[in-house]
Design an enzyme around this catalytic site. Sequence first.
Site, PDB file in Angstrom:
ATOM      1  N   GLU A   1       0.822  -1.210   0.000  1.00 31.46           N
ATOM      2  CA  GLU A   1       0.000   0.000   0.000  1.00 31.46           C
ATOM      3  C   GLU A   1       0.856   1.260   0.000  1.00 31.46           C
ATOM      4  O   GLU A   1       0.539   2.237  -0.697  1.00 31.46           O
ATOM      5  CB  GLU A   1      -0.936  -0.005   1.211  1.00 31.46           C
ATOM      6  CG  GLU A   1      -1.890  -1.187   1.221  1.00 31.46           C
ATOM      7  CD  GLU A   1      -1.285  -2.466   1.791  1.00 31.46           C
ATOM      8  OE1 GLU A   1      -1.937  -3.522   1.696  1.00 31.46           O
ATOM      9  OE2 GLU A   1      -0.148  -2.403   2.317  1.00 31.46           O
ATOM     10  N   SER A   2       1.947   1.265   0.758  1.00 34.47           N
ATOM     11  CA  SER A   2       2.817   2.448   0.734  1.00 34.47           C
ATOM     12  C   SER A   2       3.562   2.541  -0.593  1.00 34.47           C
ATOM     13  O   SER A   2       3.882   3.655  -1.046  1.00 34.47           O
ATOM     14  CB  SER A   2       3.800   2.435   1.907  1.00 34.47           C
ATOM     15  OG  SER A   2       4.659   1.312   1.857  1.00 34.47           O
TER      16      SER A   2
ATOM     17  N   TYR B   1       9.487 -13.166   5.742  1.00 33.61           N
ATOM     18  CA  TYR B   1       8.802 -12.156   6.542  1.00 33.61           C
ATOM     19  C   TYR B   1       8.927 -12.452   8.037  1.00 33.61           C
ATOM     20  O   TYR B   1       8.834 -13.600   8.464  1.00 33.61           O
ATOM     21  CB  TYR B   1       7.315 -12.123   6.180  1.00 33.61           C
ATOM     22  CG  TYR B   1       7.035 -11.713   4.754  1.00 33.61           C
ATOM     23  CD1 TYR B   1       6.959 -10.384   4.388  1.00 33.61           C
ATOM     24  CD2 TYR B   1       6.832 -12.683   3.770  1.00 33.61           C
ATOM     25  CE1 TYR B   1       6.693 -10.009   3.077  1.00 33.61           C
ATOM     26  CE2 TYR B   1       6.565 -12.322   2.462  1.00 33.61           C
ATOM     27  CZ  TYR B   1       6.493 -10.984   2.121  1.00 33.61           C
ATOM     28  OH  TYR B   1       6.236 -10.626   0.826  1.00 33.61           O
TER      29      TYR B   1
ATOM     30  N   LEU C   1      -1.254  -9.145 -16.840  1.00 29.86           N
ATOM     31  CA  LEU C   1      -0.805 -10.303 -17.615  1.00 29.86           C
ATOM     32  C   LEU C   1       0.714 -10.357 -17.747  1.00 29.86           C
ATOM     33  O   LEU C   1       1.239 -11.057 -18.609  1.00 29.86           O
ATOM     34  CB  LEU C   1      -1.433 -10.257 -19.017  1.00 29.86           C
ATOM     35  CG  LEU C   1      -2.960 -10.137 -19.067  1.00 29.86           C
ATOM     36  CD1 LEU C   1      -3.430 -10.009 -20.518  1.00 29.86           C
ATOM     37  CD2 LEU C   1      -3.624 -11.326 -18.393  1.00 29.86           C
ATOM     38  N   GLY C   2       1.447  -9.610 -16.918  1.00 28.16           N
ATOM     39  CA  GLY C   2       2.898  -9.633 -16.974  1.00 28.16           C
ATOM     40  C   GLY C   2       3.422  -9.114 -18.296  1.00 28.16           C
ATOM     41  O   GLY C   2       3.031  -8.034 -18.755  1.00 28.16           O
TER      42      GLY C   2
ATOM     43  N   GLY D   1       1.074  -7.680 -20.981  1.00 20.83           N
ATOM     44  CA  GLY D   1       0.326  -6.458 -20.788  1.00 20.83           C
ATOM     45  C   GLY D   1      -0.797  -6.629 -19.787  1.00 20.83           C
ATOM     46  O   GLY D   1      -0.606  -7.149 -18.684  1.00 20.83           O
TER      47      GLY D   1
ATOM     48  N   GLY E   1       7.205  -5.415  -6.600  1.00 16.34           N
ATOM     49  CA  GLY E   1       6.762  -4.025  -6.609  1.00 16.34           C
ATOM     50  C   GLY E   1       6.161  -3.587  -7.924  1.00 16.34           C
ATOM     51  O   GLY E   1       5.569  -2.502  -8.010  1.00 16.34           O
TER      52      GLY E   1
ATOM     53  N   GLY F   1       3.569  -4.832  -9.506  1.00 17.71           N
ATOM     54  CA  GLY F   1       2.115  -4.769  -9.404  1.00 17.71           C
ATOM     55  C   GLY F   1       1.640  -3.522  -8.686  1.00 17.71           C
ATOM     56  O   GLY F   1       0.597  -2.939  -9.023  1.00 17.71           O
ATOM     57  N   ASP F   2       2.413  -3.081  -7.695  1.00 19.11           N
ATOM     58  CA  ASP F   2       2.059  -1.851  -6.983  1.00 19.11           C
ATOM     59  C   ASP F   2       2.282  -0.634  -7.880  1.00 19.11           C
ATOM     60  O   ASP F   2       1.487   0.313  -7.859  1.00 19.11           O
ATOM     61  CB  ASP F   2       2.902  -1.726  -5.716  1.00 19.11           C
ATOM     62  CG  ASP F   2       2.732  -2.916  -4.789  1.00 19.11           C
ATOM     63  OD1 ASP F   2       1.619  -3.474  -4.732  1.00 19.11           O
ATOM     64  OD2 ASP F   2       3.708  -3.295  -4.136  1.00 19.11           O
TER      65      ASP F   2
END
Length: 321
Positions: A40-41, A108, A230-231, A234, A259, A261-262
């Site tokens: 989100e950030s 994580y 779709l990477g 596109g 990152g 996708g963000d």
Amino acid sequence: MTAHDPAVVTVGETMVLMNPKETGPLQYVSAFGKRIGGAESNVAVGLARLDHPVAWASRLGDDPHGRYVRDTIRGTGVDTRYVRFDPDAPTGLMFKERRATGEGGVFYYRHDSAASRLEPGDVPDEALAGASYLHLTGITPALSSTCRDLCFDLVERCADLGVRVSFDPNLRFSLWSESEMRETLLPLAAAADVVLPGLDEGEVLLGTDDPREIAREFRERGAEEVVVKLGEDGAFVAAEGVAERVPAVPVERVVDPIGAGDGFAAGYLSGRLDGRSPVEATERANAVGALATQVTGDIEGLPTREELAAFLDDDGRDVSR
């Protein structure tokens, strides 16, 4: 909306990211660079770099890591007034692993983190009032029951306040089961105006990896706009009167895919905020996502408008203005 209101509000956990300075199994790596990472950030920073007023709300530990995260995000131009420091829980931590083959992983350390204690009262109505969009991901409701309550409370309040909701499923299989994902994320997606899934997320949540079917299903459930990532192929965008594939912006080599996708989400929301059509916004999303893969780190490759225009100049498509 006043001059001080954010156009977009994002809510979720950001952790300290330890980025390896060498390739190889994590157990043998001894040198790291300290950065930050949080879906989100990342979107908030991407929007701020594209000159949109944006706020990020969260909880951080009242510790050096938490102050580092807050100061780094605030330093990019993101409004952090709705960040709380929790004296009783730590800031989350994650380590990246980088392999010479290009494959790696992320480890994580976020159990019982400060962000897992987020609850509805942490994001007041004043944070949402005047915003055009709230952006959420499927990570936040997976962190705890109170985080889940927060997400459903937010989408309900956004409906009352006239704030559009953008939702990226962003599945994290280490946090919960597939059945829990579907039970929680499908109702959240149905309450969203914009849904931004990947093919793999469509398959898990809906049982299909056909982008047209994924888009149709999410729209039938309530979303107005669905953009399926779709990477390298596109994206497929579906909205009122629109259902088309938008080609990717090619890059010579992917340095770090985490990152992207963000960045895509930031690019899409940026385009819509600028009054671009869903197809034009998807073109911008593809470009920002491509640029995000060119640098190691979650936010370091997110472009300014000038950098975006320069990147697209060769093929004559300046989508930055």
